[in-house]
Design an enzyme around this catalytic site. Structure first.
Site, PDB file in Angstrom:
ATOM      1  N   GLU A  59       0.895  -1.230  -0.181  1.00  0.00           N
ATOM      2  CA  GLU A  59       0.027   0.201   0.034  1.00  0.00           C
ATOM      3  C   GLU A  59       0.834   1.210   0.145  1.00  0.00           C
ATOM      4  OE1 GLU A  59      -2.430  -3.171   0.829  1.00  0.00           O
ATOM      5  OE2 GLU A  59      -0.664  -2.525   1.769  1.00  0.00           O
ATOM      6  N   GLN A  81      -7.664  -2.175  -0.915  1.00  0.00           N
ATOM      7  CA  GLN A  81      -8.283  -3.287  -0.884  1.00  0.00           C
ATOM      8  C   GLN A  81      -9.255  -3.327   0.174  1.00  0.00           C
ATOM      9  OE1 GLN A  81      -6.783  -7.508  -1.053  1.00  0.00           O
ATOM     10  NE2 GLN A  81      -7.245  -7.122  -3.423  1.00  0.00           N
ATOM     11  N   ASP A  83     -10.298  -1.469   4.367  1.00  0.00           N
ATOM     12  CA  ASP A  83      -9.979  -0.250   4.981  1.00  0.00           C
ATOM     13  C   ASP A  83      -8.829  -0.314   5.932  1.00  0.00           C
ATOM     14  OD1 ASP A  83     -11.514  -2.159   6.709  1.00  0.00           O
ATOM     15  OD2 ASP A  83     -13.135  -1.038   6.349  1.00  0.00           O
ATOM     16  N   GLY A  84      -8.594  -1.640   6.730  1.00  0.00           N
ATOM     17  CA  GLY A  84      -7.646  -1.870   7.426  1.00  0.00           C
ATOM     18  C   GLY A  84      -6.149  -1.885   6.869  1.00  0.00           C
ATOM     19  N   PHE A  85      -6.181  -2.041   5.456  1.00  0.00           N
ATOM     20  CA  PHE A  85      -4.918  -2.185   4.893  1.00  0.00           C
ATOM     21  C   PHE A  85      -4.342  -0.826   4.630  1.00  0.00           C
ATOM     22  CE2 PHE A  85      -6.332  -6.307   2.435  1.00  0.00           C
ATOM     23  CZ  PHE A  85      -6.516  -6.814   3.832  1.00  0.00           C
ATOM     24  N   TYR A  87      -3.383   1.535   6.748  1.00  0.00           N
ATOM     25  CA  TYR A  87      -2.211   1.982   7.589  1.00  0.00           C
ATOM     26  C   TYR A  87      -0.865   2.053   6.992  1.00  0.00           C
ATOM     27  CZ  TYR A  87      -6.524   1.723  10.474  1.00  0.00           C
ATOM     28  OH  TYR A  87      -7.803   1.906  10.611  1.00  0.00           O
ATOM     29  N   PRO A  88      -0.338   0.931   6.404  1.00  0.00           N
ATOM     30  CA  PRO A  88       1.105   1.165   5.710  1.00  0.00           C
ATOM     31  C   PRO A  88       1.263   2.243   4.880  1.00  0.00           C
ATOM     32  CG  PRO A  88       0.252  -1.044   5.567  1.00  0.00           C
ATOM     33  CD  PRO A  88      -1.123  -0.318   6.212  1.00  0.00           C
ATOM     34  N   HIS A 128     -10.695  -5.702   8.121  1.00  0.00           N
ATOM     35  CA  HIS A 128     -11.563  -5.647   6.960  1.00  0.00           C
ATOM     36  C   HIS A 128     -12.612  -5.021   7.398  1.00  0.00           C
ATOM     37  CE1 HIS A 128      -8.620  -8.999   6.164  1.00  0.00           C
ATOM     38  NE2 HIS A 128      -9.116  -9.000   4.837  1.00  0.00           N
TER      39      HIS A 128
END
Length: 326
Positions: A59, A81, A83-85, A87-88, A128
């Site tokens: 990301e 892809q 929401d929780g992805f 953060y990177p 997710h």
């Protein structure tokens, strides 16, 4: 045309690609697969893999690359892809994308749209089903928006891509399969402003402010309340930064009561900012304290407990009872 929320987004992306050769889509599995939720279905086939790009699973790399392309005149549309992805990529977004216009004294723009499926309601696991909107609304230099129905999904995405500002475009994933009759031509000919809230249902007894996936829940609560002789005005916020305080204040000055509902935890959520603004603007019109109905202050729960965590019509109506009894 009858279409789903996801289908309306697909149409919006397709028309953006057709209208501007500088529009490029980027994300994990958005090309050959068409995205996890099939929002980008068939776009790579029709526009080629130079404009609909399957990226590595990185990301930070997606946003960093898109940011560089935006500086060179492109209009990238990135898909995160889940929401929780995001953060990177948070550092890229808040430290670089959001700051560049200010850092260069207005000389450089970053016309970058970042699509993020958000929220719960699909029985998924942690990372997710997040609601990270407050992080981005708190960041100066970003526009943050969230549509609630297919028509706004199409219109707001088209508007976001056309802006020179970076836009965080949240998509409530449990609404991807909602259907509606959408007149795309009418939306293009007479667009509703991106930063304006919509009054989805008129009412006189109390104002309910919601956004994204919670708008339909609030409307359901208003229907139940109407059967009991209570009239609720439901406002769809749409733009989370900036916030259309004028529309909310005008409603609250008339009803005297305000309930704010969102999926995110109540603590330090967007509802707190709205409550503060309304208290400042409408203090002498308020008949009761501003109430908030949201998720609990916990990590997102397992799928079997999700229905207890997400606000439902009963919880909204319980707040209505409290405000009307004050």
């Amino acid at each position: 045309m009858i279409t789903t929320f996801a289908g309306a987004l697909n149409t919006g992306l397709r028309r953006a690609l057709e209208d501007d050769a500088k529009v490029v889509l980027m994300g994990e599995d958005i090309g050959r697969l068409g995205g996890v939720f099939r929002v980008t279905d068939a776009l790579q086939k029709d526009f080629g893999n130079n404009r609909v790009i399957d990226t590595p699973l990185a990301e930070s790399g997606i946003i960093g690359t898109a940011f560089g392309m935006a500086l060179r005149g492109y209009r990238p549309v990135c898909e995160i892809q889940f929401d929780g992805f995001v953060y990177p990529a948070f550092d890229q977004i808040v430290s670089q994308v959001a700051k560049i216009h200010y850092r260069t004294q207005g000389k450089v723009f970053a016309p970058l749209t970042i699509r993020i499926p958000c929220g719960g309601g699909i029985g998924s696991v942690e990372h997710h089903s997040e609601s990270p909107e407050a992080y981005f609304a708190h960041t100066a230099g970003l526009r943050v928006v969230m549509p609630s129905d297919p028509a706004d999904a199409y219109l707001m995405l088209r508007q976001a891509i056309s802006l020179d500002d970076p836009v965080i475009f949240f998509e409530p994933k449990r609404r991807y399969w909602d259907k509606a009759d959408v007149d795309f031509t009418a939306l293009d000919d007479d667009p509703f402003p991106l930063d304006r809230a919509r009054i989805r249902r008129a009412g006189d007894d109390a104002t309910v402010v919601a956004y994204g996936g919670m708008v339909r829940t609030a409307l359901t609560a208003a229907e139940i309340a109407a059967s009991e002789g209570r009239s609720l005005e439901v406002i769809d916020l749409r733009s989370l930064s900036p916030i259309d305080v004028d529309t909310i204040a005008e409603s609250v000055n008339r009803t005297g009561r305000l309930i704010i509902t969102h999926e995110a935890p109540v603590f330090a959520g967007l509802g707190a900012e709205i409550a503060a603004r309304v208290t400042e603007r409408c203090f002498y019109y308020l008949e009761a304290p501003v109430l908030r109905v949201g998720g609990f202050d916990i990590p997102y729960p397992p799928a079997k407990l999700e229905r207890h965590h997400l606000p439902d019509p009963d919880r909204i109506l319980a707040a209505v009872d409290r405000t009307l009894a004050a």
